[in-house]
Scaffold this motif. Structure first.
Motif, PDB file in Angstrom:
ATOM      1  N   GLY A 198       0.710  -1.098   0.064  1.00  0.00           N
ATOM      2  CA  GLY A 198      -0.028  -0.001   0.206  1.00  0.00           C
ATOM      3  C   GLY A 198       0.878   1.325   0.023  1.00  0.00           C
ATOM      4  O   GLY A 198       0.456   2.440   0.051  1.00  0.00           O
ATOM      5  N   VAL A 199       2.193   1.071  -0.143  1.00  0.00           N
ATOM      6  CA  VAL A 199       3.067   2.132  -0.209  1.00  0.00           C
ATOM      7  C   VAL A 199       3.625   2.416  -1.557  1.00  0.00           C
ATOM      8  O   VAL A 199       3.947   1.397  -2.227  1.00  0.00           O
ATOM      9  N   GLU A 200       3.390   3.536  -1.919  1.00  0.00           N
ATOM     10  CA  GLU A 200       3.962   3.911  -3.503  1.00  0.00           C
ATOM     11  C   GLU A 200       5.116   3.271  -3.924  1.00  0.00           C
ATOM     12  O   GLU A 200       6.227   3.489  -2.942  1.00  0.00           O
ATOM     13  N   GLN A 201       5.544   2.803  -5.114  1.00  0.00           N
ATOM     14  CA  GLN A 201       6.809   2.214  -5.494  1.00  0.00           C
ATOM     15  C   GLN A 201       7.843   3.191  -5.533  1.00  0.00           C
ATOM     16  O   GLN A 201       8.934   3.049  -5.049  1.00  0.00           O
ATOM     17  N   ARG A 202       7.521   4.432  -5.944  1.00  0.00           N
ATOM     18  CA  ARG A 202       8.406   5.536  -5.968  1.00  0.00           C
ATOM     19  C   ARG A 202       8.879   5.995  -4.762  1.00  0.00           C
ATOM     20  O   ARG A 202      10.262   6.244  -4.469  1.00  0.00           O
ATOM     21  N   ILE A 203       8.256   5.647  -3.400  1.00  0.00           N
ATOM     22  CA  ILE A 203       8.744   5.922  -1.991  1.00  0.00           C
ATOM     23  C   ILE A 203       9.521   4.904  -1.415  1.00  0.00           C
ATOM     24  O   ILE A 203      10.705   5.247  -1.172  1.00  0.00           O
ATOM     25  N   THR A 204       8.806   3.634  -1.883  1.00  0.00           N
ATOM     26  CA  THR A 204       9.931   2.394  -1.540  1.00  0.00           C
ATOM     27  C   THR A 204      11.221   2.175  -2.303  1.00  0.00           C
ATOM     28  O   THR A 204      12.404   2.109  -1.433  1.00  0.00           O
ATOM     29  N   SER A 205      11.238   2.655  -3.657  1.00  0.00           N
ATOM     30  CA  SER A 205      12.439   2.779  -4.220  1.00  0.00           C
ATOM     31  C   SER A 205      13.291   3.740  -3.852  1.00  0.00           C
ATOM     32  O   SER A 205      14.601   3.561  -3.669  1.00  0.00           O
ATOM     33  N   ARG A 206      12.945   4.961  -3.294  1.00  0.00           N
ATOM     34  CA  ARG A 206      13.709   5.998  -2.701  1.00  0.00           C
ATOM     35  C   ARG A 206      14.197   5.458  -1.567  1.00  0.00           C
ATOM     36  O   ARG A 206      15.552   5.966  -1.403  1.00  0.00           O
ATOM     37  N   LEU A 207      13.547   4.899  -0.568  1.00  0.00           N
ATOM     38  CA  LEU A 207      13.947   4.587   0.780  1.00  0.00           C
ATOM     39  C   LEU A 207      15.397   3.529   0.314  1.00  0.00           C
ATOM     40  O   LEU A 207      16.125   3.610   1.300  1.00  0.00           O
ATOM     41  N   SER A 208      14.822   2.627  -0.552  1.00  0.00           N
ATOM     42  CA  SER A 208      16.042   1.661  -0.943  1.00  0.00           C
ATOM     43  C   SER A 208      17.390   2.196  -1.165  1.00  0.00           C
ATOM     44  O   SER A 208      18.414   1.606  -1.253  1.00  0.00           O
ATOM     45  N   CYS A 209      17.236   3.390  -1.907  1.00  0.00           N
ATOM     46  CA  CYS A 209      18.522   4.135  -2.280  1.00  0.00           C
ATOM     47  C   CYS A 209      19.643   4.283  -1.125  1.00  0.00           C
ATOM     48  O   CYS A 209      20.909   4.581  -1.227  1.00  0.00           O
ATOM     49  N   GLY A 210      18.899   4.478   0.092  1.00  0.00           N
ATOM     50  CA  GLY A 210      20.080   4.767   1.289  1.00  0.00           C
ATOM     51  C   GLY A 210      20.299   3.616   1.812  1.00  0.00           C
ATOM     52  O   GLY A 210      20.655   2.555   1.226  1.00  0.00           O
ATOM     53  N   LEU A 211      20.551   3.363   3.104  1.00  0.00           N
ATOM     54  CA  LEU A 211      21.178   2.199   3.896  1.00  0.00           C
ATOM     55  C   LEU A 211      19.886   1.520   4.627  1.00  0.00           C
ATOM     56  O   LEU A 211      19.060   2.252   5.355  1.00  0.00           O
ATOM     57  N   VAL A 212      19.507   0.358   4.205  1.00  0.00           N
ATOM     58  CA  VAL A 212      18.444  -0.338   4.939  1.00  0.00           C
ATOM     59  C   VAL A 212      18.893  -1.376   6.025  1.00  0.00           C
ATOM     60  O   VAL A 212      19.847  -2.130   5.385  1.00  0.00           O
ATOM     61  N   ALA A 213      18.531  -1.360   7.145  1.00  0.00           N
ATOM     62  CA  ALA A 213      19.258  -2.093   8.151  1.00  0.00           C
ATOM     63  C   ALA A 213      17.966  -2.627   9.112  1.00  0.00           C
ATOM     64  O   ALA A 213      17.020  -2.136   9.178  1.00  0.00           O
ATOM     65  N   ASP A 214      18.075  -3.766   9.417  1.00  0.00           N
ATOM     66  CA  ASP A 214      17.027  -4.655   9.742  1.00  0.00           C
ATOM     67  C   ASP A 214      17.484  -5.013  11.289  1.00  0.00           C
ATOM     68  O   ASP A 214      18.682  -5.137  11.589  1.00  0.00           O
ATOM     69  N   ILE A 215      16.645  -5.331  12.129  1.00  0.00           N
ATOM     70  CA  ILE A 215      16.900  -5.547  13.559  1.00  0.00           C
ATOM     71  C   ILE A 215      16.166  -7.123  13.698  1.00  0.00           C
ATOM     72  O   ILE A 215      14.921  -7.320  13.712  1.00  0.00           O
ATOM     73  N   LYS A 216      17.026  -7.975  14.072  1.00  0.00           N
ATOM     74  CA  LYS A 216      16.385  -9.306  14.014  1.00  0.00           C
ATOM     75  C   LYS A 216      15.655  -9.703  15.554  1.00  0.00           C
ATOM     76  O   LYS A 216      16.078  -9.022  16.411  1.00  0.00           O
ATOM     77  N   ALA A 217      15.169 -10.710  15.521  1.00  0.00           N
ATOM     78  CA  ALA A 217      14.342 -11.018  17.011  1.00  0.00           C
ATOM     79  C   ALA A 217      15.474 -11.468  17.698  1.00  0.00           C
ATOM     80  O   ALA A 217      16.714 -12.039  17.506  1.00  0.00           O
ATOM     81  N   PRO A 218      15.547 -10.939  18.970  1.00  0.00           N
ATOM     82  CA  PRO A 218      16.445 -11.319  20.178  1.00  0.00           C
ATOM     83  C   PRO A 218      16.526 -12.680  20.575  1.00  0.00           C
ATOM     84  O   PRO A 218      15.654 -13.532  20.491  1.00  0.00           O
ATOM     85  N   ASP A 219      17.897 -13.175  20.460  1.00  0.00           N
ATOM     86  CA  ASP A 219      18.163 -14.677  20.949  1.00  0.00           C
ATOM     87  C   ASP A 219      18.085 -14.451  22.572  1.00  0.00           C
ATOM     88  O   ASP A 219      18.065 -13.581  23.243  1.00  0.00           O
ATOM     89  N   LEU A 220      18.205 -15.735  23.026  1.00  0.00           N
ATOM     90  CA  LEU A 220      18.132 -15.589  24.513  1.00  0.00           C
ATOM     91  C   LEU A 220      19.207 -14.916  25.418  1.00  0.00           C
ATOM     92  O   LEU A 220      19.260 -14.127  26.339  1.00  0.00           O
ATOM     93  N   ALA A 221      20.464 -14.848  24.584  1.00  0.00           N
ATOM     94  CA  ALA A 221      21.489 -14.326  25.297  1.00  0.00           C
ATOM     95  C   ALA A 221      21.373 -12.950  25.271  1.00  0.00           C
ATOM     96  O   ALA A 221      21.599 -12.009  26.338  1.00  0.00           O
ATOM     97  N   LEU A 222      20.950 -12.280  24.133  1.00  0.00           N
ATOM     98  CA  LEU A 222      20.469 -10.932  24.256  1.00  0.00           C
ATOM     99  C   LEU A 222      19.412 -10.496  25.314  1.00  0.00           C
ATOM    100  O   LEU A 222      19.437  -9.387  25.997  1.00  0.00           O
TER     101      LEU A 222
END
Length: 479
Positions: A288-312
């Protein structure tokens, strides 16, 4: 906003907000203005939340003396209640005050002694009238002082996002922009956004920093349209040296808002300024978000945060406990919380807050029995254990293949990809070791499982269909 009366106030249509001023004397103090606003906010909260919730959580809130038009201070009698109201009503309280006094920059929620002098509704002055007050060209953000870089627990699951956030907060020419952070709920996106704002302001005190949710962006834009003040709205956002927009997924399907967001994004980036966006999924996964927006966002740095494991999760509890002076929580209880509450960091911290607060209010020492009794509903909700057999059954049904194909030697992509997804889900949703997972998939080696997990993690960032399938299956299995 339609003109009307409520609790002695005269409400006028004022565009982005209304401000309180004295109806009887031009010399009314700021204290009186804030106190009068607080009376209205309390009334609105009671009507909005209902009697039961209001009486339990919101009625005890008091206005701390010394609050002014810049920084409103609210107090509660316990740390537990303070944390609950912060987590559930911080944005709402700020919004309510700004509707009445646009000059308010922040609303802090603090723990105060029961004996502390407070401003109650009964001590308010005579009714006041509401008149228009100028809105600052750009206000400083309402940054949560708890959310700083030194309080963020770093490990491999969030290290890229953390390092990127630190880099963007440095003065000078930004190395990249925008920074796009994505993760599930309660994994630390908002923490990092507040930390970026605080660190950048510390390095560049005169910087114009603006942080808001995408929902707030949409609300203010719609208000600006209605009041024909779109120029002021655009100028305020585009004047920011650092613009942070949280939870972008909330503008999905909102065409007019997306149009304005796209132009704002282009203006900020085109001027070489800093832009940080967060969402609950990668840019390509934002339905539901326009492709021109998602494309522009992808031009920068995309960083994900994964689910925390037990140690974290365990380290997060240690860090949280260090901020609770006087609280004594046995190691066995911390281990219990870390092992049983794995959905997200926010739930984990909330569980610790609850145990400590209940112990303090009951004047008892914390032990395993007390923790289990206090968190019975939370722990029961976390008891459900997904099995690999359930995962294989769900994946084969979703992709319309035979369950036996997942354990076969077939390498066709129509079978291999679902098999990798099933292995990925087995690693995410069960406590089985890698060799055990491999054995359940036709006796495969643990290195095959590692490859499958890494492959699906990579594809989720790039392939919307894969990410959507994984999310659907996770909701199905965990529900």
């Amino acid at each position: 906003m339609t003109g009307g009366r409520r609790k002695g106030f005269v409400v006028a249509s004022l565009g982005q907000g209304v401000a309180i001023a004295n109806n009887h004397s031009s010399s009314e103090t700021q204290d009186d203005m804030v106190a009068q606003a607080w009376a209205t906010v309390r009334t609105n909260l009671r009507e909005m939340s209902g009697v039961r919730l209001f009486d339990q959580w919101l009625k005890p809130i008091v206005l701390i003396p010394g609050s002014d038009l810049d920084a409103v201070r609210l107090g509660l009698p316990s740390a537990f209640m303070t944390n609950w109201v912060r987590n559930h009503y911080a944005d709402r309280l700020l919004q309510e005050f700004r509707v009445l006094i646009p000059a308010v920059r922040s609303v802090s929620i603090e723990t105060v002694a029961r004996s502390a002098q407070v401003v109650t509704v009964e001590t308010l002055a005579a009714p006041t009238a509401i008149v228009r007050e100028a809105v600052p060209t750009i206000e400083q953000p309402s940054l949560d002082p708890r959310f700083t870089f030194d309080r963020f627990v770093v490990d491999p699951s969030n290290m890229v996002a953390y390092n990127a956030a630190v880099a963007l907060a440095q003065p000078g020419v930004p190395r990249f922009s925008p920074l796009f952070l994505h993760s599930g709920t309660g994994q630390g996106k908002t923490h990092l956004m507040h930390a970026i704002g605080a660190a950048y302001l510390a390095a560049v005190p005169n910087a114009r920093v603006l942080l808001m949710s995408a929902e707030r962006f949409m609300y203010e834009f719609v208000q600006a349209l209605r009041t024909r003040e779109t120029h002021a709205f655009k100028t305020r956002l585009r004047a920011a040296d650092l613009l942070l927009i949280d939870d972008l997924q909330f503008i999905a399907g909102k065409d007019a808002t997306q149009e304005e967001f796209f132009h704002t994004m282009n203006e900020v980036m085109g001027a070489g300024k800093r832009l940080v966006i967060s969402a609950d999924r990668c840019p390509q996964g934002l339905d539901g978000v326009e492709q021109r927006i998602t494309s522009r966002l992808s031009c920068g740095l995309v960083a994900d945060i994964k689910a925390p494991d037990l140690a974290l999760r365990r380290r997060v509890l240690d860090r949280k406990l260090a901020d609770m002076p006087g609280a004594r929580v046995p190691v066995a209880v911390l281990d219990l919380l870390a092992s049983r509450i794995s959905a997200n960091i926010r739930d984990l911290e909330g569980a610790l807050n609850r145990v400590v607060a209940y112990a303090q209010l009951s004047n008892v020492e914390i032990d395993l029995d007390f923790a289990v009794a206090t968190l019975g509903d939370v722990l029961r909700g976390a008891e459900r254990r997904v099995t690999i057999d359930e995962i294989q059954k769900a994946v084969s049904a979703h992709f319309e293949i035979k369950a036996i194909d997942l354990v076969s030697a077939r390498r066709a992509v129509v079978v291999a990809r679902p098999r990798q997804i099933a292995m990925y889900l087995a690693k995410r949703l069960t406590t089985r070791s890698l060799p055990e997972i491999g054995r359940k998939f036709g006796g495969r080696d643990h290195s095959t499982v590692i490859h499958a997990v890494r492959r699906i993690e990579d594809l989720r960032d790039k392939d919307h269909e894969i990410d959507s399938s994984v999310r659907t299956l996770m909701r199905q299995l965990e529900g």
